[in-house]
Design a protein around this motif. Sequence first.
Motif, PDB file in Angstrom:
ATOM      1  N   PRO A 235       5.685   3.333  -0.417  1.00  0.00           N
ATOM      2  CA  PRO A 235       4.540   2.616  -0.998  1.00  0.00           C
ATOM      3  C   PRO A 235       4.420   1.186  -0.488  1.00  0.00           C
ATOM      4  O   PRO A 235       3.308   0.670  -0.350  1.00  0.00           O
ATOM      5  CB  PRO A 235       4.811   2.659  -2.506  1.00  0.00           C
ATOM      6  N   GLU A 236       5.556   0.557  -0.188  1.00  0.00           N
ATOM      7  CA  GLU A 236       5.504  -0.803   0.344  1.00  0.00           C
ATOM      8  C   GLU A 236       4.757  -0.829   1.674  1.00  0.00           C
ATOM      9  O   GLU A 236       3.954  -1.734   1.928  1.00  0.00           O
ATOM     10  CB  GLU A 236       6.924  -1.353   0.520  1.00  0.00           C
ATOM     11  N   ARG A 237       5.007   0.164   2.517  1.00  0.00           N
ATOM     12  CA  ARG A 237       4.336   0.229   3.822  1.00  0.00           C
ATOM     13  C   ARG A 237       2.841   0.493   3.667  1.00  0.00           C
ATOM     14  O   ARG A 237       2.017  -0.119   4.339  1.00  0.00           O
ATOM     15  CB  ARG A 237       4.973   1.317   4.680  1.00  0.00           C
ATOM     16  N   VAL A 238       2.507   1.424   2.781  1.00  0.00           N
ATOM     17  CA  VAL A 238       1.092   1.768   2.583  1.00  0.00           C
ATOM     18  C   VAL A 238       0.346   0.597   1.952  1.00  0.00           C
ATOM     19  O   VAL A 238      -0.765   0.250   2.375  1.00  0.00           O
ATOM     20  CB  VAL A 238       0.952   3.041   1.721  1.00  0.00           C
ATOM     21  N   LEU A 239       0.943  -0.023   0.950  1.00  0.00           N
ATOM     22  CA  LEU A 239       0.315  -1.175   0.311  1.00  0.00           C
ATOM     23  C   LEU A 239       0.160  -2.342   1.281  1.00  0.00           C
ATOM     24  O   LEU A 239      -0.852  -3.056   1.250  1.00  0.00           O
ATOM     25  CB  LEU A 239       1.147  -1.618  -0.899  1.00  0.00           C
ATOM     26  N   SER A 240       1.136  -2.522   2.166  1.00  0.00           N
ATOM     27  CA  SER A 240       1.050  -3.584   3.164  1.00  0.00           C
ATOM     28  C   SER A 240      -0.114  -3.340   4.110  1.00  0.00           C
ATOM     29  O   SER A 240      -0.871  -4.266   4.435  1.00  0.00           O
ATOM     30  CB  SER A 240       2.358  -3.675   3.951  1.00  0.00           C
ATOM     31  N   ALA A 241      -0.281  -2.090   4.560  1.00  0.00           N
ATOM     32  CA  ALA A 241      -1.392  -1.759   5.457  1.00  0.00           C
ATOM     33  C   ALA A 241      -2.730  -1.999   4.767  1.00  0.00           C
ATOM     34  O   ALA A 241      -3.665  -2.554   5.366  1.00  0.00           O
ATOM     35  CB  ALA A 241      -1.276  -0.301   5.909  1.00  0.00           C
ATOM     36  N   ALA A 242      -2.832  -1.588   3.504  1.00  0.00           N
ATOM     37  CA  ALA A 242      -4.072  -1.796   2.750  1.00  0.00           C
ATOM     38  C   ALA A 242      -4.364  -3.284   2.587  1.00  0.00           C
ATOM     39  O   ALA A 242      -5.512  -3.731   2.707  1.00  0.00           O
ATOM     40  CB  ALA A 242      -3.971  -1.122   1.380  1.00  0.00           C
ATOM     41  N   ASN A 243      -3.317  -4.065   2.350  1.00  0.00           N
ATOM     42  CA  ASN A 243      -3.478  -5.510   2.192  1.00  0.00           C
ATOM     43  C   ASN A 243      -3.981  -6.173   3.470  1.00  0.00           C
ATOM     44  O   ASN A 243      -4.839  -7.057   3.430  1.00  0.00           O
ATOM     45  CB  ASN A 243      -2.155  -6.137   1.758  1.00  0.00           C
ATOM     46  N   VAL A 244      -3.454  -5.746   4.619  1.00  0.00           N
ATOM     47  CA  VAL A 244      -3.898  -6.291   5.902  1.00  0.00           C
ATOM     48  C   VAL A 244      -5.388  -5.998   6.118  1.00  0.00           C
ATOM     49  O   VAL A 244      -6.152  -6.875   6.548  1.00  0.00           O
ATOM     50  CB  VAL A 244      -3.064  -5.726   7.063  1.00  0.00           C
ATOM     51  N   VAL A 245      -5.793  -4.773   5.824  1.00  0.00           N
ATOM     52  CA  VAL A 245      -7.201  -4.404   5.976  1.00  0.00           C
ATOM     53  C   VAL A 245      -8.075  -5.258   5.053  1.00  0.00           C
ATOM     54  O   VAL A 245      -9.125  -5.755   5.463  1.00  0.00           O
ATOM     55  CB  VAL A 245      -7.421  -2.907   5.701  1.00  0.00           C
ATOM     56  N   GLU A 246      -7.637  -5.428   3.793  1.00  0.00           N
ATOM     57  CA  GLU A 246      -8.395  -6.248   2.860  1.00  0.00           C
ATOM     58  C   GLU A 246      -8.556  -7.682   3.374  1.00  0.00           C
ATOM     59  O   GLU A 246      -9.651  -8.250   3.320  1.00  0.00           O
ATOM     60  CB  GLU A 246      -7.686  -6.269   1.505  1.00  0.00           C
ATOM     61  N   LEU A 247      -7.481  -8.255   3.848  1.00  0.00           N
ATOM     62  CA  LEU A 247      -7.538  -9.634   4.359  1.00  0.00           C
ATOM     63  C   LEU A 247      -8.484  -9.752   5.545  1.00  0.00           C
ATOM     64  O   LEU A 247      -9.271 -10.696   5.644  1.00  0.00           O
ATOM     65  CB  LEU A 247      -6.129 -10.100   4.746  1.00  0.00           C
ATOM     66  N   ASN A 248      -8.397  -8.790   6.459  1.00  0.00           N
ATOM     67  CA  ASN A 248      -9.254  -8.838   7.655  1.00  0.00           C
ATOM     68  C   ASN A 248     -10.729  -8.632   7.330  1.00  0.00           C
ATOM     69  O   ASN A 248     -11.604  -9.209   7.990  1.00  0.00           O
ATOM     70  CB  ASN A 248      -8.801  -7.777   8.670  1.00  0.00           C
ATOM     71  N   ILE A 249     -11.019  -7.836   6.334  1.00  0.00           N
ATOM     72  CA  ILE A 249     -12.407  -7.604   5.945  1.00  0.00           C
ATOM     73  C   ILE A 249     -12.952  -8.800   5.163  1.00  0.00           C
ATOM     74  O   ILE A 249     -14.091  -9.247   5.381  1.00  0.00           O
ATOM     75  CB  ILE A 249     -12.537  -6.324   5.098  1.00  0.00           C
ATOM     76  N   ASN A 250     -12.149  -9.313   4.257  1.00  0.00           N
ATOM     77  CA  ASN A 250     -12.634 -10.350   3.333  1.00  0.00           C
ATOM     78  C   ASN A 250     -12.598 -11.758   3.910  1.00  0.00           C
ATOM     79  O   ASN A 250     -13.365 -12.626   3.482  1.00  0.00           O
ATOM     80  CB  ASN A 250     -11.822 -10.305   2.033  1.00  0.00           C
ATOM     81  N   TYR A 251     -11.704 -11.973   4.910  1.00  0.00           N
ATOM     82  CA  TYR A 251     -11.573 -13.348   5.391  1.00  0.00           C
ATOM     83  C   TYR A 251     -11.656 -13.454   6.913  1.00  0.00           C
ATOM     84  O   TYR A 251     -11.665 -14.502   7.458  1.00  0.00           O
ATOM     85  CB  TYR A 251     -10.246 -13.944   4.912  1.00  0.00           C
TER      86      TYR A 251
END
Length: 251
Positions: A235-251
């Motif tokens: 889950p740490e790996r999956v959550l990290s990937a999701a977080n990277v996508v969120e950051l790149n989309i939002n900022y």
Amino acid sequence: MNAKHPVRTTEKTLALVDELRERGRCGVTELANNLDMGKSGVHNHLTTLREHGYVLKRGDEYQLGLKFLEVGGYVRKSMEFYQVAEPEIKALADETGELANLVVEEQGMAVYLMRSKGEDAVDLDTYAGMRAYLHTTALGKAILAHLPESRVDEIVDRRGLEQETSKSIGTREELFEALDDVRERGYAIDDGERLAGLRCLAAPVKASSGEVLGAISVSAPASRVSDDDLHGELPERVLSAANVVELNINY
């Protein structure tokens, strides 16, 4: 929402397309019988589709053409969510060695935008464009957990709670309990709920407004994913990937 004034000709054309998708190559007579349409009408629809590149003729049989892939590919490529998430899905597959997936919700169904196979990944039935019930997948539950409750009710009313396996969620009460668990953990789990023997873990991807854009997951045989894996490094790996996508989309 149903069309107030559905166009029957369009409905018949789309019924032919769906029939060819489900059955593969078919002749005019077989299509006419299966859809309760006249053979001349079927032939006219198929000829029009063929002239525009959506259907191919092989001997006396017809099949779908790659024009649909051109259209779908264009739609996917135009999506910012896909463009931003694609490299992260590939990286996640490489890191885990398993199958990584990207899904969005459309019309109350999970739609696979892409999948990427790691070195040890199993070859499942999924493919870009495939639709699945949201409640039977970790990806779908990750999305449902961050939709308004009224929207979830609307989806259940429209799509039902089809049980793909004995482990599939079958009631609203079970579904809402599962969605509470997803929100509490931050990620969703599918333990053989769509395909027996397969375990999946998914995280939502959200816009800065809080709107859920889609979800990312890793899928693997249950024999390779222990209970500890479901609540540890994976889950740490999956959550990290999701977080990277969120950051790149939002900022």
